[in-house]
Design an enzyme around this catalytic site. Sequence first.
Site, PDB file in Angstrom:
ATOM      1  CD  GLU A 187      -1.245  -0.219   3.688  1.00  0.00           C
ATOM      2  OE1 GLU A 187      -0.819  -0.053   4.834  1.00  0.00           O
ATOM      3  OE2 GLU A 187      -2.433  -0.472   3.434  1.00  0.00           O
ATOM      4  CD  GLU A 270      -6.530  -1.902   5.477  1.00  0.00           C
ATOM      5  OE1 GLU A 270      -6.978  -0.904   6.079  1.00  0.00           O
ATOM      6  OE2 GLU A 270      -5.307  -2.126   5.344  1.00  0.00           O
TER       7      GLU A 270
END
Length: 671
Positions: A187, A270
């Site tokens: 990320e 997420e």
Amino acid sequence: MGPSRSFQNLLLLLLPLALALCSAAASGEASRRFWVENDTFWKDGAPFQIVGGDVHYFRIVPEYWKDRLLRAKALGLNTIQTYVPWNLHEPKPLSWEFKGFTDIESYLRLAHELDMLVMLRVGPYICGEWDLGGFPPWLLTIEPTIELRSSDSTYLSLVDRWWGVLLPKITPLLYSNGGPIIMIENEFGSFGDDKNYLHYLVEVARRYLGNDIMLYTTDGGAIGNLKNGTILQDDVFAAVDFDTGSNPWPIFQLQKEYNLPGKSAPLSSEFYTGWLTHWGERIATTDASSTAKALKRILCRNGSAVLYMAHGGTNFGFYNGANTGQNESDYKADLTSYDYDAPIREYGDVHNAKYKALRRVIHECTGIPLLQLPSKIERASYGLVEVQKVASLFDIIHNISDALKVAFSEQPLSMELMGQMFGFLLYTSEYQEKHSSSILSIPKVHDRAQVFVSCSHSDVRKPRYVGIVERWSSKTLQIPSLSCSSNVSLYILVENMGRVNYGPYIFDQKGILSSVEIDGIILRHWKMHPVSLNAVGNLSKLQLIMQMTDAEASKVSIYGDSENKLQDVSLYLNEGISEEPAFYEGHFHIDSESEKKDTFISFRGWNKGVAFVNNFNIGRFWPAIGPQCALYVPAPILKPGDNVIVIFELHSPNPELTIKLVKDPDFTCGQ
């Protein structure tokens, strides 16, 4: 001479069989594949919906890995997501750890045995409320200073070296090789826009893992994050995350703009089941019903989601992360507990409203069969445990500070430069006293300093406590006059409370990071003692050795005939409870292996410190500001017979010198 006719006939008979076997083998290899097409995930030739959850191996004692994965499976999950923290696996340069908590290969094989897929988040940065976002703190010592998460050549060479060790270990476990790993992640978008860095990571990953594995990025579902963090031209899948209050489908539509045509299966990598909590805040919770409804909006329209977290676990030891606000002084450290208000609680409980609500939704939307709920994990209340003071930190600093690591410097050195990557560092210097009080100034301390003074030629075991200087508050302190005939000795004990893991201030060195002034005059000639807590189980023996050489206490043994081994302690250790960092020890007995149960140590009435059970660092406590009052003790840490608890209390203990071992967690302190 040619082969006989019978042999030719045999060959003719065997040929179709061989061709069939080759065809089946080729078909089997081709079918074992995971990819995205027509905006849908495909596994082995059939559409596949990811119903996943984060379960981090490094936040669970290895003896409980299977238990937690089974609870995740019973929730209805078909996929596990986990980070890989570089700092655990390379704690020192070229010193590799892959055993115990760090045995990632065993964890991945266990997931495979339980028929669960794995989305592996190899970093090199992981965030995750983990110290320094998973980076090894020794990176902060490199000169010239490296730029983390960038195309800095030194940094990239170290990432290459790390992945050169890690990725070959996981290659046999890729889905196309017969293992459970379907996707590999990094990320970046919320941090920067260095596309060359991302391209390099892709190049290294492909070098070791090949082209069959799907690489993916995770970024917040906003244009800025996706623009910075995605690398569409490298055929890297872009997933999104967002809060549960958001409408997911407009964000999934935006996700399509950052994936190749037909390559944008809707995935929230997420899906937040709860949230993190810092010391001094109320414990974060989210409503079970609203969380389940938010998940239903994704799954019942064939979207995919990964629960962050399915099971939070615990930040054992010193590995909790921290956050900052508007500036690096606006510092907030994470709790030891990483319960996260997840459906599988820190201690494994699944008999709660959130687990049941999410489980119902997963079954309703996906048709995944409901497995039998796992049984409750037994917990025990071992009751009240009396503790005794073993020693003040100042009594034994020379015993628990490696003489070879003690350093002298004109100016204070950071913890990292001292090789003290975690825990505490004691700084000492001297100054000439004025007749009136003085003002101490430490412009930059990371993170919390306790200040003590004494006359230089007096008993240094009893320096006087002055107060604290904190990163997030006042940087000055008034020091009273001691009327010394000699110089004043200054002692500053600095605690590293956890490195920042997210945002622009991630290059988070610890210790005293500026000059120290007394009344505007810079202090020089510093001595620094790293405080080693690796052998806290031997504190009683260290104290005994020290007393044998101490004329005042040479006839006193810390081992008496009473039930509590530390009842007879030297006089200078029993002069009453004072404001000083000190070690305390308590014992409790477990009759048999079957009596070993999970428990919690309640620190109500204590101030701040670190606790060890049978030499295992169970984490930090700080009930003085809360909200966490009790630390989780998994049963595998315990043993039949005598169990030893050592407490390093930074201020003053519970006046009754007791702790309590209880069945339930407690997040109500400081409120």
